[in-house]
Design a protein around this motif. Structure first.
Motif, short mmCIF file in Angstrom:
data_model
loop_
_atom_site.label_atom_id
_atom_site.label_comp_id
_atom_site.label_asym_id
_atom_site.label_seq_id
_atom_site.Cartn_x
_atom_site.Cartn_y
_atom_site.Cartn_z
N PHE A 77 16.47 37.91 -24.05
CA PHE A 77 16.28 36.79 -24.96
C PHE A 77 16.70 37.26 -26.35
O PHE A 77 15.94 37.91 -27.05
CB PHE A 77 14.82 36.29 -24.96
CG PHE A 77 14.64 35.07 -25.82
CD1 PHE A 77 15.17 33.85 -25.43
CD2 PHE A 77 13.98 35.15 -27.03
CE1 PHE A 77 15.02 32.72 -26.22
CE2 PHE A 77 13.82 34.03 -27.83
CZ PHE A 77 14.35 32.81 -27.42
N TYR A 78 17.94 36.96 -26.68
CA TYR A 78 18.53 37.44 -27.92
C TYR A 78 18.34 36.43 -29.04
O TYR A 78 18.04 35.26 -28.81
CB TYR A 78 20.01 37.75 -27.71
CG TYR A 78 20.22 38.80 -26.65
CD1 TYR A 78 19.89 40.13 -26.89
CD2 TYR A 78 20.71 38.46 -25.39
CE1 TYR A 78 20.05 41.09 -25.91
CE2 TYR A 78 20.87 39.42 -24.40
CZ TYR A 78 20.53 40.73 -24.67
OH TYR A 78 20.68 41.69 -23.70
N PHE A 111 22.68 39.99 -36.00
CA PHE A 111 21.55 40.06 -35.09
C PHE A 111 21.68 39.17 -33.87
O PHE A 111 20.76 39.08 -33.06
CB PHE A 111 20.25 39.72 -35.85
CG PHE A 111 19.87 40.79 -36.83
CD1 PHE A 111 18.98 41.78 -36.48
CD2 PHE A 111 20.43 40.82 -38.10
CE1 PHE A 111 18.65 42.78 -37.37
CE2 PHE A 111 20.10 41.81 -39.00
CZ PHE A 111 19.21 42.79 -38.64
N GLU A 112 22.81 38.49 -33.71
CA GLU A 112 22.98 37.55 -32.59
C GLU A 112 22.67 38.18 -31.24
O GLU A 112 22.06 37.56 -30.39
CB GLU A 112 24.40 36.97 -32.59
CG GLU A 112 24.63 35.98 -33.70
CD GLU A 112 26.02 35.37 -33.67
OE1 GLU A 112 26.91 35.90 -32.95
OE2 GLU A 112 26.21 34.37 -34.37
N ASP A 113 23.11 39.41 -31.02
CA ASP A 113 22.93 40.08 -29.73
C ASP A 113 21.79 41.09 -29.75
O ASP A 113 21.77 42.04 -28.96
CB ASP A 113 24.23 40.76 -29.30
CG ASP A 113 25.31 39.74 -29.01
OD1 ASP A 113 25.00 38.72 -28.37
OD2 ASP A 113 26.47 39.95 -29.43
N ILE A 114 20.83 40.87 -30.64
CA ILE A 114 19.63 41.72 -30.71
C ILE A 114 18.47 40.96 -30.08
O ILE A 114 18.32 39.76 -30.27
CB ILE A 114 19.31 42.07 -32.20
CG1 ILE A 114 20.45 42.87 -32.82
CG2 ILE A 114 17.98 42.79 -32.32
CD1 ILE A 114 20.74 44.21 -32.17
N GLU A 115 17.66 41.67 -29.31
CA GLU A 115 16.46 41.07 -28.72
C GLU A 115 15.63 40.43 -29.82
O GLU A 115 15.29 41.09 -30.82
CB GLU A 115 15.62 42.13 -28.02
CG GLU A 115 16.00 42.44 -26.62
CD GLU A 115 15.59 41.35 -25.64
OE1 GLU A 115 14.51 40.75 -25.77
OE2 GLU A 115 16.39 41.11 -24.72
N CYS A 148 16.84 49.44 -20.12
CA CYS A 148 17.37 48.28 -20.85
C CYS A 148 16.69 48.15 -22.21
O CYS A 148 17.35 47.86 -23.21
CB CYS A 148 17.17 47.00 -20.04
SG CYS A 148 18.15 46.94 -18.55
N PHE A 149 15.39 48.37 -22.27
CA PHE A 149 14.68 48.30 -23.55
C PHE A 149 15.18 49.40 -24.50
O PHE A 149 15.37 49.16 -25.69
CB PHE A 149 13.17 48.43 -23.36
CG PHE A 149 12.55 47.23 -22.71
CD1 PHE A 149 12.55 46.00 -23.35
CD2 PHE A 149 11.98 47.33 -21.46
CE1 PHE A 149 11.98 44.89 -22.75
CE2 PHE A 149 11.41 46.23 -20.85
CZ PHE A 149 11.42 45.00 -21.50
N LYS A 155 20.88 49.57 -29.86
CA LYS A 155 21.76 48.52 -30.38
C LYS A 155 21.29 48.08 -31.77
O LYS A 155 22.11 47.93 -32.68
CB LYS A 155 21.74 47.33 -29.40
CG LYS A 155 22.92 46.43 -29.51
CD LYS A 155 23.12 45.50 -28.31
CE LYS A 155 21.93 44.71 -27.90
NZ LYS A 155 22.24 43.64 -26.94
N LEU A 156 19.99 47.91 -31.95
CA LEU A 156 19.46 47.52 -33.26
C LEU A 156 19.68 48.63 -34.29
O LEU A 156 20.06 48.35 -35.43
CB LEU A 156 17.98 47.16 -33.19
CG LEU A 156 17.36 46.82 -34.54
CD1 LEU A 156 18.01 45.58 -35.15
CD2 LEU A 156 15.88 46.61 -34.40
N ILE A 157 19.46 49.86 -33.90
CA ILE A 157 19.68 50.98 -34.81
C ILE A 157 21.13 50.98 -35.31
O ILE A 157 21.39 51.23 -36.48
CB ILE A 157 19.30 52.32 -34.14
CG1 ILE A 157 17.78 52.40 -33.93
CG2 ILE A 157 19.80 53.51 -34.96
CD1 ILE A 157 17.32 53.55 -33.06
N SER A 158 22.08 50.66 -34.44
CA SER A 158 23.48 50.64 -34.87
C SER A 158 23.74 49.51 -35.86
O SER A 158 24.57 49.65 -36.75
CB SER A 158 24.42 50.55 -33.67
OG SER A 158 24.35 49.28 -33.06
#
Length: 173
Positions: A77-78, A111-115, A148-149, A155-158
């Motif tokens: 759920f992004y 942030f579109e592809d961030i949880e 996955c988590f 991904k967020l860190i990047s």
């Protein structure tokens, strides 16, 4: 928030079980002073929007640690999936909290592809504006879902880049 205790699949259950034993606590070298342990810690959103609830928030004079637990939840759920009519107000609210804390302008599109929940957790930790800001994921999954988590955190860190927010995760098999 009693609604969380009514679902037997909710991550609050293993979280409370973990934290009730003081010998199990996740510790870091950063917290040397006393701190409060707050379960289901609310962080206010924009006017009339639902608050964000962090599973466990550790708060001391100099440090805030947002602890999120994962047990039966799925990844996927992004931010781009949120259908709320106030999405364009709520998400920038969370992003602005993070931007203010790290001193870097961030854009909604990043942030579109961030949880979505990960965005909330980081914003919650930043909201207290403590010298030290930490986000911890306790992952109680014992299958491939746990990885996955971890991938979502990286991904967020990047997106954030070199930041003063620290991230940790602990897997429990």
């Amino acid at each position: 928030n009693n609604e969380h205790f009514s679902k037997l699949t909710c991550s609050v259950l293993p979280t409370v079980d973990y934290w009730k034993n003081m010998n199990n606590q996740i510790s870091t070298n950063i917290i040397a002073e006393d701190y409060n342990i707050c379960f289901e810690y609310p962080v206010k959103s924009i006017k009339k929007a639902k608050a964000s609830y962090t599973d466990v928030m550790l708060i001391s004079e100099n440090t805030s640690i947002a602890v999120e637990s994962k047990w039966t939840e799925d990844v996927g759920f992004y931010c781009k999936d949120q259908k709320s009519e106030r999405r364009d107000l709520v998400q920038p609210h969370w992003i602005n909290m993070i931007s203010s804390y790290i001193g870097k302008e961030l854009k909604l599109q990043q942030f579109e592809d961030i949880e979505y929940q990960l965005l909330h957790r980081v914003a919650s930790a930043c909201s207290l504006n403590k010298e030290n800001c930490i986000v911890v994921y306790q992952i109680f999954h014992n299958d491939k879902q746990r990885d996955c988590f971890i991938n979502e955190i990286h991904k967020l860190i990047s997106v954030l880049g070199n930041t003063r927010i620290k991230f940790y995760y602990k897997r429990y098999d």
